[in-house]
Enzyme design. Structure first.
Site, PDB file in Angstrom:
ATOM      1  N   THR A 163       0.939  -1.035   0.022  1.00 17.35           N
ATOM      2  CA  THR A 163      -0.091  -0.042  -0.069  1.00 17.35           C
ATOM      3  C   THR A 163       0.749   1.245  -0.073  1.00 17.35           C
ATOM      4  OG1 THR A 163      -1.660  -1.192   1.171  1.00 17.35           O
ATOM      5  CG2 THR A 163      -1.590   1.186   1.548  1.00 17.35           C
ATOM      6  N   ARG A 191     -14.102  -7.253  -1.226  1.00 20.30           N
ATOM      7  CA  ARG A 191     -13.429  -6.985   0.024  1.00 20.30           C
ATOM      8  C   ARG A 191     -12.755  -5.429   0.123  1.00 20.30           C
ATOM      9  NH1 ARG A 191      -8.183  -5.200   1.833  1.00 20.30           N
ATOM     10  NH2 ARG A 191      -8.102  -5.864   3.889  1.00 20.30           N
ATOM     11  N   ASP A 194      -8.947  -0.901   5.050  1.00 18.44           N
ATOM     12  CA  ASP A 194      -8.983   0.427   5.772  1.00 18.44           C
ATOM     13  C   ASP A 194      -8.527   1.359   4.614  1.00 18.44           C
ATOM     14  OD1 ASP A 194      -6.305  -1.020   5.469  1.00 18.44           O
ATOM     15  OD2 ASP A 194      -5.552   0.927   6.091  1.00 18.44           O
ATOM     16  N   THR A 214      -0.910   1.647   6.563  1.00 17.89           N
ATOM     17  CA  THR A 214      -0.595   0.532   5.838  1.00 17.89           C
ATOM     18  C   THR A 214      -0.833  -0.920   6.711  1.00 17.89           C
ATOM     19  OG1 THR A 214       1.248  -0.525   4.522  1.00 17.89           O
ATOM     20  CG2 THR A 214       1.716   1.054   5.936  1.00 17.89           C
TER      21      THR A 214
HETATM   22  N1  GLY Z   1      -3.974  -1.677   4.150  1.00 18.95           N
HETATM   23  C1  GLY Z   1      -4.383  -2.105   3.025  1.00 18.95           C
HETATM   24  C2  GLY Z   1      -5.704  -3.148   3.047  1.00 18.95           C
HETATM   25  O1  GLY Z   1      -5.724  -3.872   3.957  1.00 18.95           O
HETATM   26  O2  GLY Z   1      -6.513  -3.255   2.146  1.00 18.95           O
END
Ligand code: GLY
Length: 293
Positions: A163, A191, A194, A214
């Site tokens: 990320t 899905r 965050d 991240t």
């Molecule tokens: N932190 C990136 C995710 O879980 O999608």
């Protein structure tokens, strides 16, 4: 009153393989160089974090834009969020496919709609309306990710990383934060983690600071990590102390989370912390770019 700008960027927390360290370091360094130049040219923090994240989305090293992980159905679904600490306005997109720079789509959600988050086919239609070229999925897919995805079909422990995010404070004292991701490797179709969620993937408030997170989204969301870090800065912790405290909460017995974050406080200090083996990042210290993994 004019202030000296601040900038920190990340290219994701996780178990980054040794052979990918050089690419990670190079990418975050180039992104920080671009962001720093824009800040010194007087560009607003909001433009800077967008441009920095665009560069990282274009770099196939990272799990964002080109280079993103595939989901369990073998497709790429992208999430991004941008936030303006001056107005508390934010824009985000989730589960969008076939566009190269979701962070710019998130910016347009903020600037051109009365909404803050668009998902799936609605976000896709908005991208088309805004003139985003619809890319063939092969344009976003890199061989490394196809191999990772194939391995993940029989090794459920395989983890992903990459990320990207940026937090900046400009010379007017405005703070902005941005985060973009392809999500976790082999995630279920639909899905959302965050990254596009205000307060979890990123947060910015001129009165406290900014943060970009991240790691494993399901755990980062439990403590709304970016807003938590900003609240800690509002309570008087500096950027480094707030990042460390937020990761302490993430690592707690109850959360058992995995990840990290970067921060800038309202005085312009930068900070970062993570509980994974690595987190690629670059920050500007005394005018010099310092990159680490
Ligand atoms: N932190 C990136 C995710 O879980 O999608």
């Amino acid at each position: 009153m004019p202030t000296f700008p601040s900038l920190i960027v990340h290219g994701g927390a996780g178990n980054i393989p040794k052979e990918e360290h050089a690419g990670h370091l190079n990418g975050v360094r180039l992104a920080a160089e671009l962001g720093w130049k824009l800040l010194l040219d007087g560009r607003p923090a909001l433009d800077v974090v967008e441009q920095v994240v665009r560069l990282l989305e274009d770099d196939p090293t990272y799990d964002a834009g080109r280079g993103s992980h595939l989901n369990s159905a073998g497709h790429i679904e992208l999430d991004a969020l941008i936030m303006d600490g001056a107005t508390l306005n934010s824009g985000a997109v989730a589960a969008v496919q076939c566009i190269g720079n979701p962070i710019s789509l998130a910016r347009l959600v903020m600037d051109k709609t009365r909404h803050s988050l668009l998902v799936g086919i609605g976000a896709q239609a908005f991208a088309e309306k805004m003139g985003f070229p619809r890319l063939a999925e092969e344009n976003l897919l890199v061989g490394r990710e196809l191999e990772r995805w194939k391995a993940a079909q029989h090794d459920l422990s395989s983890d992903g990383h990459g990320t990207v995010g940026a937090v900046a404070r400009d010379s007017a004292g405005n703070i902005a934060a941005a985060t973009s991701t392809g999500g976790t490797l082999n995630k279920l179709s639909g899905r959302v983690g965050d990254s596009p969620l205000i307060g979890s993937g990123a947060y910015a408030d001129n009165l406290s600071g900014g943060a970009s997170a991240t790691g494993v989204g399901e755990s980062l969301m439990k403590i709304v990590i970016s807003k938590t870090a900003c609240d800690l800065m509002h309570a008087g912790l500096n950027a480094q102390e707030a990042a460390e405290k937020a990761v302490e909460l993430l690592s707690s017995e109850r959360v058992k989370g995995s990840g990290g974050l970067i921060t800038v406080d309202s005085r312009g200090n930068t900070g970062f912390a993570y509980n994974t083996p690595c987190m690629s990042r670059a920050q500007v210290k005394d005018g010099q770019i310092v990159a680490s993994v």
